[in-house]
Design a protein around this motif. Structure first.
Motif, mmCIF file in Angstrom:
data_model
loop_
_atom_site.group_PDB
_atom_site.id
_atom_site.type_symbol
_atom_site.label_atom_id
_atom_site.label_comp_id
_atom_site.label_asym_id
_atom_site.label_seq_id
_atom_site.Cartn_x
_atom_site.Cartn_y
_atom_site.Cartn_z
ATOM 1 N N PHE A 40 0.881 -1.169 0.000
ATOM 2 C CA PHE A 40 0.000 0.000 0.000
ATOM 3 C C PHE A 40 0.919 1.221 0.000
ATOM 4 C CE2 PHE A 40 -2.421 -3.334 2.317
ATOM 5 C CZ PHE A 40 -3.419 -3.514 1.369
ATOM 6 N N TRP A 41 0.984 1.890 -1.154
ATOM 7 C CA TRP A 41 1.983 2.936 -1.372
ATOM 8 C C TRP A 41 1.615 4.257 -0.708
ATOM 9 C CZ3 TRP A 41 5.729 0.112 -2.806
ATOM 10 C CH2 TRP A 41 5.640 -0.825 -3.838
ATOM 11 N N ALA A 42 2.636 5.040 -0.390
ATOM 12 C CA ALA A 42 2.468 6.421 0.076
ATOM 13 C C ALA A 42 3.803 7.140 -0.079
ATOM 14 C CB ALA A 42 2.026 6.462 1.536
ATOM 15 N N PRO A 43 3.786 8.399 -0.528
ATOM 16 C CA PRO A 43 5.043 9.161 -0.564
ATOM 17 C C PRO A 43 5.476 9.518 0.856
ATOM 18 C CG PRO A 43 3.204 10.572 -1.176
ATOM 19 C CD PRO A 43 2.645 9.192 -1.024
ATOM 20 N N VAL A 44 6.764 9.428 1.116
ATOM 21 C CA VAL A 44 7.281 9.642 2.472
ATOM 22 C C VAL A 44 8.504 10.550 2.403
ATOM 23 C CG1 VAL A 44 8.261 8.523 4.519
ATOM 24 C CG2 VAL A 44 6.458 7.365 3.219
ATOM 25 N N SER A 45 8.582 11.492 3.328
ATOM 26 C CA SER A 45 9.791 12.318 3.467
ATOM 27 C C SER A 45 10.509 11.910 4.745
ATOM 28 C CB SER A 45 9.447 13.811 3.495
ATOM 29 O OG SER A 45 8.542 14.108 4.558
ATOM 30 N N GLU A 46 11.780 12.282 4.838
ATOM 31 C CA GLU A 46 12.574 11.855 5.995
ATOM 32 C C GLU A 46 13.452 12.993 6.492
ATOM 33 O OE1 GLU A 46 14.605 7.743 6.997
ATOM 34 O OE2 GLU A 46 15.882 8.880 5.625
ATOM 35 N N LEU A 47 13.452 13.177 7.799
ATOM 36 C CA LEU A 47 14.284 14.177 8.465
ATOM 37 C C LEU A 47 15.375 13.459 9.252
ATOM 38 C CD1 LEU A 47 14.984 16.953 9.826
ATOM 39 C CD2 LEU A 47 13.181 16.413 11.495
ATOM 40 N N GLN A 48 16.615 13.864 9.044
ATOM 41 C CA GLN A 48 17.706 13.334 9.862
ATOM 42 C C GLN A 48 18.039 14.349 10.943
ATOM 43 O OE1 GLN A 48 21.097 11.749 7.822
ATOM 44 N NE2 GLN A 48 22.337 11.576 9.673
ATOM 45 N N HIS A 49 17.840 13.945 12.193
ATOM 46 C CA HIS A 49 18.118 14.818 13.319
ATOM 47 C C HIS A 49 19.622 14.896 13.579
ATOM 48 C CE1 HIS A 49 13.919 15.334 14.740
ATOM 49 N NE2 HIS A 49 13.739 14.146 14.193
ATOM 50 N N ALA A 50 20.014 15.874 14.358
ATOM 51 C CA ALA A 50 21.431 16.094 14.640
ATOM 52 C C ALA A 50 22.069 14.895 15.325
ATOM 53 C CB ALA A 50 21.594 17.342 15.510
ATOM 54 N N ASP A 51 21.282 14.135 16.106
ATOM 55 C CA ASP A 51 21.815 12.978 16.811
ATOM 56 C C ASP A 51 21.843 11.720 15.943
ATOM 57 O OD1 ASP A 51 19.142 12.364 16.638
ATOM 58 O OD2 ASP A 51 18.780 12.281 18.791
ATOM 59 N N GLY A 52 21.498 11.871 14.643
ATOM 60 C CA GLY A 52 21.505 10.741 13.725
ATOM 61 C C GLY A 52 20.179 10.024 13.595
ATOM 62 N N ARG A 53 19.232 10.324 14.490
ATOM 63 C CA ARG A 53 17.923 9.681 14.431
ATOM 64 C C ARG A 53 17.172 10.143 13.183
ATOM 65 N NH1 ARG A 53 13.148 11.655 16.523
ATOM 66 N NH2 ARG A 53 14.379 13.293 17.561
ATOM 67 N N ARG A 54 16.495 9.199 12.517
ATOM 68 C CA ARG A 54 15.737 9.518 11.311
ATOM 69 C C ARG A 54 14.244 9.460 11.584
ATOM 70 N NH1 ARG A 54 18.749 9.632 6.644
ATOM 71 N NH2 ARG A 54 20.932 8.961 6.867
ATOM 72 N N GLU A 55 13.537 10.486 11.148
ATOM 73 C CA GLU A 55 12.094 10.580 11.360
ATOM 74 C C GLU A 55 11.380 10.630 10.011
ATOM 75 O OE1 GLU A 55 8.827 13.684 13.311
ATOM 76 O OE2 GLU A 55 10.961 13.891 13.789
ATOM 77 N N ARG A 56 10.419 9.741 9.825
ATOM 78 C CA ARG A 56 9.692 9.669 8.556
ATOM 79 C C ARG A 56 8.304 10.266 8.684
ATOM 80 N NH1 ARG A 56 11.497 3.456 6.790
ATOM 81 N NH2 ARG A 56 13.732 3.954 6.712
#
Length: 569
Positions: free
Chosen positions: A321-337
């Motif tokens: 089930f598709w969806a476009p997703v963006s991703e933020l890389q935080h300063a501590d290396g954690r990635r948030e979608r």
């Protein structure tokens, strides 16, 4: 010496909507139930979902006077699903879905309300409706879970406000209108006051909405009627006696346990979208693909089923089930979608372009269709672009509208900002001449209220997703006011569609088409009755509740238990 194997009537592997629907149904019918969850928290993908269900003929729809028919829904599903249409599963879903919801609402804490207006995703196809099939989860007080509240999966930070406040579709609209409507301002002030009180005693807000409320409601009822939940526990193998699944081998706290199940085992582990198997079943663009599925959803049900020669879905329209997703890389290396489902793509003043600076899709169409168009054009990533007016009013992905300061997102490289279109094109590596030409054509169409290139805002679903206060077309506005903004979108998914083939009772079938006694699959472990298409909002959770209820009911009947009277908290 180890003690005797624990014996349950029903063992459920996984703790999403399908699993908890089965658990609550079975527990309310007097069965001894165990849920086995690999993760540290319960709820899975369902807990971070929108929580909506798509069903035919519900009491909510009837009470609102909605005119719909089983024939119309069958026609619509035949049109969308195509060659993969399975009459037995569709009939069970249409006929039993309303009964499943009614039973769950009568015997558990589950509560839904009708969306007053919610067109199907392909509103111009025969059998489509403008309202009546989509239902919205009613908010819930997480404190009803007691000590289990801390174990409920928390949505990603980007889907929360102020670090821990949940909002639903109605709340979002109020926040967008708070500077234009006294009623919206009052609504938002009440929410923020409740949240402030919650944070005095809890790590996040206890007012639960969407999928978090769905899981909390079902879980509180299941727990109240004796269902047990083991976290950090992994199913390793099924126990089979004379061809019948009678239990499961579980790795728990470093020790292997044999757990017996008199009535059978239900696979509800969320599919395989997060595992290594996923890459073999999706188109390759050479670019990064992002799934919103929790890490534990790695295809365990398929592996368990292989030992019993269980049939797996083949030839689906899409395996995900598709969806476009963006991703933020935080300063501590954690990635948030962040999944781009409802908040930005359809809004006025927002367009999507590929690396060549050209549009390729109707941005207001469903998230599933959006990514289908990316794959069809060989696009692994694209850019969502807006001007200052759209940013200030609607936000873009994780970037919030006024008065929020989004500079941290710019510094992190998630949000790109430029004073001219040419400078923005240079910043994101897009052909500046092509982007300028794209905007020239789009802006001219937007001023006239008709997108001639891709038809953004041309159907009722598009317009529903836009801004109803913007005229003449709720989805169209020229991008003219500097500064201009962009974020990178990747192909992504909300979970897998391909799974174990079942009959109408959710009983898993072997490769000869014969039911495997004692083995059931629901949710994303069950091969999608939608065949990898996406007809409307809630088309994963609607079947999950329906077939979770059907599986538990089938098992309870088979065990010849009586249905006791259940009371809600």
């Amino acid at each position: 010496m180890p003690g005797p194997e624990p014996i349950y009537d029903l063992v459920i592997l996984g703790s999403g909507a399908g699993g908890f629907a089965a658990a609550a149904t079975a527990a309310c019918r007097g069965l001894k139930v165990l849920l086995v969850e690999k993760a540290d928290t319960f709820g899975g993908t369902s807990a971070i979902s929108g929580g909506a269900v798509w069903l035919h003929g519900t009491d909510q729809a009837r009470a609102a006077g909605v005119e719909d028919s089983p024939a119309a829904m069958r026609t619509y599903l035949q049109q969308v699903i195509g060659a993969g249409y399975d009459p037995a599963l569709v009939d069970a879903f249409i006929e039993q879905g309303q009964h499943a919801l009614r039973w769950l609402e009568q015997h558990t804490e589950l509560r839904y309300s009708l969306r007053p207006h919610s067109p199907d995703y392909y509103p111009d196809l025969p059998g489509a409706t403008e309202s009546g099939r989509a239902l919205e989860m009613v908010e819930y007080d997480g404190r009803q879970l007691g000590t289990r509240f801390k174990d409920l999966a928390m949505p990603p930070p980007g889907m929360l406000l102020f670090g821990g406040m949940m909002v639903n579709r109605v709340d979002i609209q109020h926040f967008l209108n708070l500077r234009r409507s006294p009623a919206s301002l009052w609504h938002c002030l009440k929410l923020m006051a409740r949240y402030a009180r919650d944070r005095l005693h809890h790590p996040r807000g206890t007012r639960l909405t969407t999928g978090n409320a769905l899981i909390a409601r079902l879980a509180s009822s299941a727990f109240a009627h004796g269902a047990e939940l083991w976290l950090r526990s992994e199913a390793q193998a099924l126990i089979v006696e004379q061809g019948v699944v009678t239990g499961v081998q579980v790795l728990r706290e470093g020790r292997t346990e044999q757990v017996l199940a008199r009535g059978g085992v239900v696979c509800a582990m969320g599919g395989f979208a997060a595992g290594a198997l996923a890459a073999t079943y999706r188109p390759s663009t050479g670019a990064l693909h992002l799934s919103m599925s929790p890490a534990g959803n790695d295809g365990a049900a398929l592996r368990l089923g292989q030992a019993l020669d269980a049939a797996e879905g083949e030839g689906l329209a899409a395996n995900f089930f598709w969806a476009p997703v963006s991703e933020l890389q935080h300063a501590d290396g954690r990635r948030e979608r962040f999944p781009h489902l409802v908040t930005d793509r359809a809004k006025p003043g927002v367009i999507a372009v590929a690396a060549n600076g050209r549009r390729f899709v109707n941005e207001a169409d469903s998230y599933h269709h959006f990514v289908q168009r990316m794959f069809a054009n060989g696009i692994g990533e694209c850019w969502l672009i807006c001007d200052a007016q759209a940013m200030n009013r609607y936000g873009l992905g994780l970037a919030r509208p006024q008065p929020v300061d989004n500079r941290a997102l710019i510094e992190a490289g998630y949000l790109h900002r430029a004073d001219t279109v040419a400078a923005l094109a240079q910043a994101i590596g897009v052909d500046p001449h092509a982007l300028a030409q794209t905007l020239e054509h789009f802006n001219a169409d937007a001023r006239n209220g008709a997108d001639r290139a891709f038809g953004k805002g041309s159907n009722s679903y598009n317009r529903y997703m836009g801004d109803p206060q913007h005229q003449p077309n709720p989805c169209l506005a020229a991008l003219t006011r500097a500064p201009f903004y962009a974020i990178r979108l990747h192909t992504g998914d909300l979970g897998s569609a391909r799974g174990l083939v079942t009959n109408a009772q959710a009983n898993v079938l072997n490769r000869c088409g014969t039911p495997i006694p004692g083995l059931y699959a629901v949710g994303n472990d069950m091969n999608s009755m939608m065949n990898g298409t996406y007809p409307g909002p809630g088309i994963t959770l609607g079947p999950a509740l329906t077939f979770g209820w059907l599986a538990a009911s089938h098992i309870a009947t088979r065990l010849q238990t009586e249905t006791p009277t259940c009371t809600t908290n």
